[in-house]
Design a protein around this motif. Structure first.
Motif, mmCIF file in Angstrom:
data_model
loop_
_atom_site.group_PDB
_atom_site.id
_atom_site.type_symbol
_atom_site.label_atom_id
_atom_site.label_comp_id
_atom_site.label_asym_id
_atom_site.label_seq_id
_atom_site.Cartn_x
_atom_site.Cartn_y
_atom_site.Cartn_z
ATOM 1 N N ALA A 1 -15.081 -22.901 -35.316
ATOM 2 C CA ALA A 1 -15.064 -21.489 -34.939
ATOM 3 C C ALA A 1 -13.706 -21.136 -34.362
ATOM 4 O O ALA A 1 -12.887 -22.015 -34.064
ATOM 5 N N SER A 2 -13.459 -19.843 -34.208
ATOM 6 C CA SER A 2 -12.225 -19.401 -33.566
ATOM 7 C C SER A 2 -12.282 -19.734 -32.081
ATOM 8 O O SER A 2 -13.354 -19.739 -31.457
ATOM 9 N N LEU A 3 -11.118 -19.987 -31.483
ATOM 10 C CA LEU A 3 -11.061 -20.243 -30.048
ATOM 11 C C LEU A 3 -11.335 -18.986 -29.230
ATOM 12 O O LEU A 3 -11.637 -19.066 -28.050
ATOM 13 N N VAL A 4 -11.210 -17.829 -29.864
ATOM 14 C CA VAL A 4 -11.399 -16.575 -29.148
ATOM 15 C C VAL A 4 -12.829 -16.077 -29.339
ATOM 16 O O VAL A 4 -13.324 -15.999 -30.466
ATOM 17 N N LYS A 5 -13.501 -15.780 -28.239
ATOM 18 C CA LYS A 5 -14.869 -15.279 -28.287
ATOM 19 C C LYS A 5 -14.933 -13.981 -29.085
ATOM 20 O O LYS A 5 -14.027 -13.158 -28.944
ATOM 21 N N PRO A 6 -15.934 -13.750 -29.959
ATOM 22 C CA PRO A 6 -17.149 -14.554 -30.162
ATOM 23 C C PRO A 6 -17.017 -15.689 -31.177
ATOM 24 O O PRO A 6 -18.017 -16.236 -31.599
ATOM 25 N N GLY A 7 -15.815 -16.033 -31.582
ATOM 26 C CA GLY A 7 -15.616 -17.203 -32.433
ATOM 27 C C GLY A 7 -15.751 -16.980 -33.921
ATOM 28 O O GLY A 7 -15.685 -17.937 -34.694
ATOM 29 N N LEU A 8 -15.936 -15.744 -34.364
ATOM 30 C CA LEU A 8 -16.196 -15.476 -35.780
ATOM 31 C C LEU A 8 -15.012 -15.865 -36.653
ATOM 32 O O LEU A 8 -13.848 -15.699 -36.277
ATOM 33 N N LEU A 9 -15.344 -16.379 -37.841
ATOM 34 C CA LEU A 9 -14.333 -16.705 -38.859
ATOM 35 C C LEU A 9 -14.838 -16.188 -40.204
ATOM 36 O O LEU A 9 -15.067 -16.955 -41.133
ATOM 37 N N ASP A 10 -15.016 -14.903 -40.291
ATOM 38 C CA ASP A 10 -15.586 -14.304 -41.500
ATOM 39 C C ASP A 10 -14.483 -14.105 -42.536
ATOM 40 O O ASP A 10 -13.515 -13.376 -42.286
ATOM 41 N N PRO A 11 -14.614 -14.739 -43.716
ATOM 42 C CA PRO A 11 -13.563 -14.570 -44.729
ATOM 43 C C PRO A 11 -13.409 -13.128 -45.197
ATOM 44 O O PRO A 11 -12.328 -12.741 -45.662
ATOM 45 N N ALA A 12 -14.458 -12.320 -45.051
ATOM 46 C CA ALA A 12 -14.364 -10.921 -45.461
ATOM 47 C C ALA A 12 -13.452 -10.124 -44.530
ATOM 48 O O ALA A 12 -13.029 -9.019 -44.868
ATOM 49 N N GLU A 13 -13.154 -10.672 -43.362
ATOM 50 C CA GLU A 13 -12.330 -9.967 -42.377
ATOM 51 C C GLU A 13 -11.023 -10.701 -42.110
ATOM 52 O O GLU A 13 -10.405 -10.532 -41.053
ATOM 53 N N GLN A 14 -10.599 -11.547 -43.036
ATOM 54 C CA GLN A 14 -9.416 -12.374 -42.788
ATOM 55 C C GLN A 14 -8.123 -11.579 -42.740
ATOM 56 O O GLN A 14 -7.189 -11.939 -42.025
ATOM 57 N N GLN A 15 -8.060 -10.507 -43.461
ATOM 58 C CA GLN A 15 -6.849 -9.674 -43.415
ATOM 59 C C GLN A 15 -6.773 -8.978 -42.053
ATOM 60 O O GLN A 15 -7.694 -8.305 -41.630
ATOM 61 N N GLY A 16 -5.681 -9.176 -41.380
ATOM 62 C CA GLY A 16 -5.520 -8.560 -40.065
ATOM 63 C C GLY A 16 -6.097 -9.399 -38.937
ATOM 64 O O GLY A 16 -5.957 -9.048 -37.769
ATOM 65 N N PHE A 17 -6.757 -10.533 -39.292
ATOM 66 C CA PHE A 17 -7.339 -11.400 -38.255
ATOM 67 C C PHE A 17 -6.337 -12.469 -37.841
ATOM 68 O O PHE A 17 -5.576 -12.987 -38.659
ATOM 69 N N SER A 18 -6.326 -12.811 -36.549
ATOM 70 C CA SER A 18 -5.490 -13.914 -36.063
ATOM 71 C C SER A 18 -6.142 -14.524 -34.835
ATOM 72 O O SER A 18 -6.948 -13.883 -34.155
ATOM 73 N N THR A 19 -5.800 -15.774 -34.574
ATOM 74 C CA THR A 19 -6.334 -16.487 -33.421
ATOM 75 C C THR A 19 -5.315 -17.553 -33.011
ATOM 76 O O THR A 19 -4.588 -18.071 -33.865
ATOM 77 N N PRO A 20 -5.244 -17.891 -31.726
ATOM 78 C CA PRO A 20 -4.329 -18.950 -31.317
ATOM 79 C C PRO A 20 -4.792 -20.347 -31.691
ATOM 80 O O PRO A 20 -4.036 -21.307 -31.580
#
Length: 240
Positions: A154-173
């Motif tokens: 999961a992503s380190l940032v809450k709520p942890g979502l890693l949805d491929p449908a939302e990958q554009q514009g998504f980032s996490t440390p």
């Protein structure tokens, strides 16, 4: 990364893992649970067959003759007959010994970008898919075996979502890789796969792997983690 950044990331990762573990537990039904339709529930109404006066009493006595479901007078609370014991007393069947409770254990690894900057969605999803991880429950990725989850990412940032449908514009440390034991795979093999997968993800994402104490996952730390899981397996009588 600063201490404050680490603290925020670990708190977020802990929240994600807690939600996942609680949801898994709530989905487990008791072994003796049955749907209402299987319990023999029938609608309440007037006993007996319609149009046949007295058939309710006949049916009651007929039930008694088929196995002693009522007492000697044909009324009262149903009771089961038991074979007499040595001294003419009914013996209760011996209760089956309760299965020993297995202690649950959560194993966690953290993947953080080396420079403390963000990792972008498309790069993350390509790396996850390259490791054969499947997107699924809770909108995160999982290593599966026989349709069951071995470990999750999961992503380190809450709520942890890693949805491929939302990958554009998504980032996490970074990412958190976690496993709930016992699982569908042997714990030793599952942990080795989890460590190898985390290291491969880190290589693809310009990141590093850390243990739950924020220490880099050196060979010595990996051996300590494996020994910890081995001790857990021994305490619970589980083969590695």
């Amino acid at each position: 990364m600063s201490v404050l950044q680490w603290a925020l990331l670990i708190v977020g990762a802990a929240a994600v893992i807690a939600v996942y573990v609680i949801s898994r537990r709530s989905n487990r039904l008791p072994k003796d649970w049955e749907p209402p339709s299987a319990r023999g529930n029938v609608p309440r109404g007037v006993p007996g067959l319609p149009g046949k006066p007295g058939s309710d009493q006949m049916d009651m006595f007929a039930q008694g003759s088929r196995g002693g479901e009522f007492d000697e007078f044909g009324v009262g609370k149903p009771r089961k007959r038991a074979e007499p014991g040595l001294f003419g007393e009914a013996e209760e069947p011996a209760a089956a010994p309760a299965a020993p409770k297995v202690e649950e254990k959560i194993v966690t690894l953290l993947i953080a970008e080396r420079e403390g900057t963000a990792i972008f969605g498309p790069k993350i999803h390509l790396a996850l898919q390259a490791q054969g991880l499947a997107f699924g429950e809770h909108r995160i990725y999982h290593r599966q075996q026989g349709g069951k989850t071995v470990f999750s990412v999961a992503s380190l940032v809450k709520p942890g979502l890693l949805d491929p449908a939302e990958q554009q514009g998504f980032s996490t440390p970074g990412l958190t890789v976690f496993m709930l034991l016992p699982g569908p795979a042997k714990p030793g093999a599952a942990l080795q796969d989890m460590i190898s997968t985390a290291q491969s993800l880190a290589n693809a994402l310009n990141a590093e792997v850390f243990d739950a104490s924020r220490q880099p996952l050196t060979p010595d730390n990996a051996r300590t983690l494996k020994a910890d899981v081995g001790a857990w397996a021994q305490r619970n009588g589980i083969a590695l």
